[in-house]
Design a protein around this motif. Structure first.
Motif, PDB file in Angstrom:
ATOM      1  N   GLY A  91       0.810  -1.213   0.000  1.00 54.42           N
ATOM      2  CA  GLY A  91       0.000   0.000   0.000  1.00 54.42           C
ATOM      3  C   GLY A  91       0.837   1.254   0.000  1.00 54.42           C
ATOM      4  N   ASN A  92       0.180   2.368  -0.253  1.00 49.31           N
ATOM      5  CA  ASN A  92       0.816   3.671  -0.088  1.00 49.31           C
ATOM      6  C   ASN A  92       0.879   4.026   1.396  1.00 49.31           C
ATOM      7  OD1 ASN A  92      -0.574   4.059  -3.052  1.00 49.31           O
ATOM      8  ND2 ASN A  92       1.366   5.159  -2.859  1.00 49.31           N
ATOM      9  N   ASN A  93       1.561   5.109   1.711  1.00 47.69           N
ATOM     10  CA  ASN A  93       1.858   5.402   3.121  1.00 47.69           C
ATOM     11  C   ASN A  93       0.617   5.647   3.967  1.00 47.69           C
ATOM     12  OD1 ASN A  93       1.496   8.482   3.730  1.00 47.69           O
ATOM     13  ND2 ASN A  93       2.452   8.421   1.722  1.00 47.69           N
ATOM     14  N   SER A  94      -0.465   6.132   3.358  1.00 46.89           N
ATOM     15  CA  SER A  94      -1.669   6.433   4.130  1.00 46.89           C
ATOM     16  C   SER A  94      -2.647   5.266   4.178  1.00 46.89           C
ATOM     17  CB  SER A  94      -2.363   7.672   3.558  1.00 46.89           C
ATOM     18  OG  SER A  94      -2.580   7.537   2.167  1.00 46.89           O
ATOM     19  N   ALA A  95      -2.221   4.102   3.722  1.00 42.05           N
ATOM     20  CA  ALA A  95      -3.112   2.931   3.672  1.00 42.05           C
ATOM     21  C   ALA A  95      -2.842   1.946   4.799  1.00 42.05           C
ATOM     22  CB  ALA A  95      -2.984   2.232   2.318  1.00 42.05           C
ATOM     23  N   PHE A  96      -2.422   2.469   5.956  1.00 43.44           N
ATOM     24  CA  PHE A  96      -2.263   1.591   7.114  1.00 43.44           C
ATOM     25  C   PHE A  96      -2.337   2.389   8.404  1.00 43.44           C
ATOM     26  CE2 PHE A  96       0.347  -0.568  10.370  1.00 43.44           C
ATOM     27  CZ  PHE A  96      -0.391  -1.739  10.470  1.00 43.44           C
ATOM     28  N   ALA A  97      -2.925   1.772   9.414  1.00 41.55           N
ATOM     29  CA  ALA A  97      -2.905   2.290  10.784  1.00 41.55           C
ATOM     30  C   ALA A  97      -2.702   1.086  11.701  1.00 41.55           C
ATOM     31  CB  ALA A  97      -4.204   3.010  11.119  1.00 41.55           C
ATOM     32  N   PRO A  98      -1.794   1.154  12.669  1.00 43.32           N
ATOM     33  CA  PRO A  98      -1.509   0.003  13.533  1.00 43.32           C
ATOM     34  C   PRO A  98      -2.733  -0.522  14.281  1.00 43.32           C
ATOM     35  CG  PRO A  98       0.170   1.682  13.789  1.00 43.32           C
ATOM     36  CD  PRO A  98      -0.914   2.295  12.952  1.00 43.32           C
ATOM     37  N   GLN A  99      -3.735   0.340  14.470  1.00 37.35           N
ATOM     38  CA  GLN A  99      -4.947  -0.102  15.156  1.00 37.35           C
ATOM     39  C   GLN A  99      -5.620  -1.265  14.417  1.00 37.35           C
ATOM     40  OE1 GLN A  99      -4.056   2.979  14.492  1.00 37.35           O
ATOM     41  NE2 GLN A  99      -4.036   4.113  16.416  1.00 37.35           N
ATOM     42  N   LEU A 100      -5.333  -1.411  13.127  1.00 39.73           N
ATOM     43  CA  LEU A 100      -5.918  -2.499  12.350  1.00 39.73           C
ATOM     44  C   LEU A 100      -5.452  -3.870  12.829  1.00 39.73           C
ATOM     45  CD1 LEU A 100      -5.513  -1.031   8.736  1.00 39.73           C
ATOM     46  CD2 LEU A 100      -7.581  -1.027  10.149  1.00 39.73           C
ATOM     47  N   LEU A 101      -4.302  -3.905  13.496  1.00 38.10           N
ATOM     48  CA  LEU A 101      -3.781  -5.190  13.957  1.00 38.10           C
ATOM     49  C   LEU A 101      -4.667  -5.807  15.031  1.00 38.10           C
ATOM     50  CD1 LEU A 101       0.032  -4.383  14.005  1.00 38.10           C
ATOM     51  CD2 LEU A 101      -1.224  -5.775  12.348  1.00 38.10           C
ATOM     52  N   GLY A 102      -5.530  -5.004  15.642  1.00 39.78           N
ATOM     53  CA  GLY A 102      -6.455  -5.512  16.640  1.00 39.78           C
ATOM     54  C   GLY A 102      -7.775  -5.975  16.062  1.00 39.78           C
ATOM     55  N   THR A 103      -7.918  -5.897  14.732  1.00 40.18           N
ATOM     56  CA  THR A 103      -9.150  -6.324  14.066  1.00 40.18           C
ATOM     57  C   THR A 103      -9.005  -7.752  13.558  1.00 40.18           C
ATOM     58  OG1 THR A 103      -8.509  -5.582  11.841  1.00 40.18           O
ATOM     59  CG2 THR A 103      -9.470  -3.938  13.328  1.00 40.18           C
ATOM     60  N   GLN A 104     -10.095  -8.268  12.981  1.00 40.08           N
ATOM     61  CA  GLN A 104     -10.051  -9.627  12.424  1.00 40.08           C
ATOM     62  C   GLN A 104      -9.033  -9.756  11.302  1.00 40.08           C
ATOM     63  OE1 GLN A 104     -14.159 -10.416  11.336  1.00 40.08           O
ATOM     64  NE2 GLN A 104     -14.507 -11.558  13.238  1.00 40.08           N
TER      65      GLN A 104
END
Length: 421
Positions: free
Chosen positions: A274-287
């Motif tokens: 992804g590009n730089n704005s296509a990730f947030a670490p909070q996603l690691l807590g999702t399914q």
């Protein structure tokens, strides 16, 4: 066709709002004077500057598609301002940061810009390439206040006042595709899926993937989406049917999580970048967390917040102390970098005894090798070029501070070296 009509109507509404707000902005600007006052210490001052304060604006997204990153960018900049003021300010003046949340809504973004324009010397952030592009004619011709956007579209290049910090989306995407080619098995003759936001950001990134594909003998399979599209099931089905061997996503964190999660669940287990704005670490807590750690990477204009540098370590400690309940992400790095670049320009302008907008703009041009402490040197001497062509490749990893680890140090792909954004 219905999708296209909706997009046209949305653009028309945004442009209509821009016309109305531009008129309002011009009428308010007429009340601000000539901006050539001489203040304390014999320093020339203008909009947003008094003998005691320097006012800055932040146009952010804390409730829309980039809410998580917008909050981090903003809090990092508030922390910067607090620390600078505690150390005595800049040019004998205290910094003031006025924040407006536009929620990634074009009308709110343009209204917020118009409201703050007469009151600030410039902007330490402006999230949303389409919104920055919309005000660019005003900035370039009448307003001339420095804007350091959290947006990396090549359409923003060429302005002396809107300056892109890091590689533009097209260059970043070329670097990202190079990673798939050199380290993830993509090869000539393969199909590359590209899911991207309609508008400035996604379509600029698409230019990069097409350029990289042409150089490498790949075929790009396009999937255009809207910022309001959160379920990538249809896109994954189409790309699976097309037989793609890798995917690029130029959208927001939610869309990236859906793309990777759905792909893993349906058996399309190919590398996604992804590009730089296509990730947030909070996603690691999702399914989608486990799938993101296994098959997702993203390109970044800096080392991650958990980098092993003195600046990163100090920022992590200071940020945790200031915001103990908030997690770490790269929005903190982006926000801190932009604020520190703006601060350095203000210091140079002070040395030249000119804190007018023109003075700050000229001061920025002298920063030809500025290092914010996150692995990249920024050259701001040429408005026609991004401050860097380098990218870092980062992989989600919940075991690392900030949920991200570096897997490829700053580099420029061969296909990006001769490319003109």
């Amino acid at each position: 066709m219905n999708h296209r009509r909706q997009a046209v109507r949305g653009l028309a509404a945004a442009l209509a709002a821009l016309v109305a707000l531009t008129a309002a902005g011009c009428s308010s600007k007429a009340k601000t004077g000539d901006g050539k006052q001489t203040g304390a210490g014999g320093v020339k001052t203008g909009e947003g500057v008094t003998d005691k304060t320097i006012s800055l604006g932040a146009l952010t997204d804390m409730t829309g598609v980039y809410a998580t990153l917008g909050k981090s960018v903003t809090q990092a900049q508030q922390l910067y301002v607090k620390q600078v003021n505690a150390a005595g300010g800049i040019c004998g003046r205290q910094l003031e940061l006025t924040v407006r949340d536009h929620g990634y809504d074009p009308q709110k973004a343009l209204a917020a810009y118009t409201e703050l324009e007469p009151k600030v010397v410039g902007y330490t952030q402006f999230i949303g390439s389409p919104f920055v592009a919309a005000v660019k004619p005003r900035v370039d011709t009448t307003d001339k206040g420095l804007v350091l956007p959290q947006a990396w579209s090549a359409s923003l290049l060429g302005s002396p006042y809107i300056r892109v910090l890091g590689a533009t989306y097209d260059v970043e995407t070329i670097n990202a595709v190079d990673f798939l080619l050199t380290e993830k098995g993509l090869k000539s003759g393969d199909k590359l899926g590209h899911v991207y936001f309609e508008g400035d950001y996604g379509e600029n990134a698409l230019k990069g993937s097409k350029h990289a594909a042409e150089k490498a003998g790949l075929t790009v399979v396009e999937q255009k989406i809207k910022p309001t599209d959160n379920d990538m099931s249809a896109q994954v089905a189409a790309l699976k049917q097309a037989g793609v061997k890798g995917m690029v996503i130029s959208a927001g964190p939610r869309q990236a999580a859906s793309l990777v999660g759905v792909a893993a669940a349906t058996g399309l287990k190919v590398p996604v970048v992804g590009n730089n704005s296509a990730f947030a670490p909070q996603l690691l807590g999702t399914q989608a967390g486990p799938a993101l750690e296994k098959m997702y990477w993203f390109a970044s204009p800096s080392l991650p917040i958990g980098a092993d540098t003195p600046t990163a370590k100090k920022l992590v400690a200071d940020y945790k102390a200031a915001y103990p309940s908030d997690s770490l992400d790269n929005g903190i790095v982006a926000g801190w970098t932009a604020a520190s670049v703006f601060g350095e320009a203000l210091k140079k302008a002070c040395e030249s005894k000119d804190l007018t907008r023109d003075g700050v703009d000229k001061a920025l041009l002298t920063l030809t090798s500025y290092d914010a402490g996150f692995g990249m040197s920024h050259n701001l001497g040429d408005p026609k070029a991004p401050s860097s062509r380098e990218s870092v490749i980062i992989q989600p990893d919940k075991k690392v501070p900030g949920g991200m680890r570096t897997v490829r140090q700053p580099f420029v792909a061969d296909a990006a070296k001769s490319y003109t954004p």
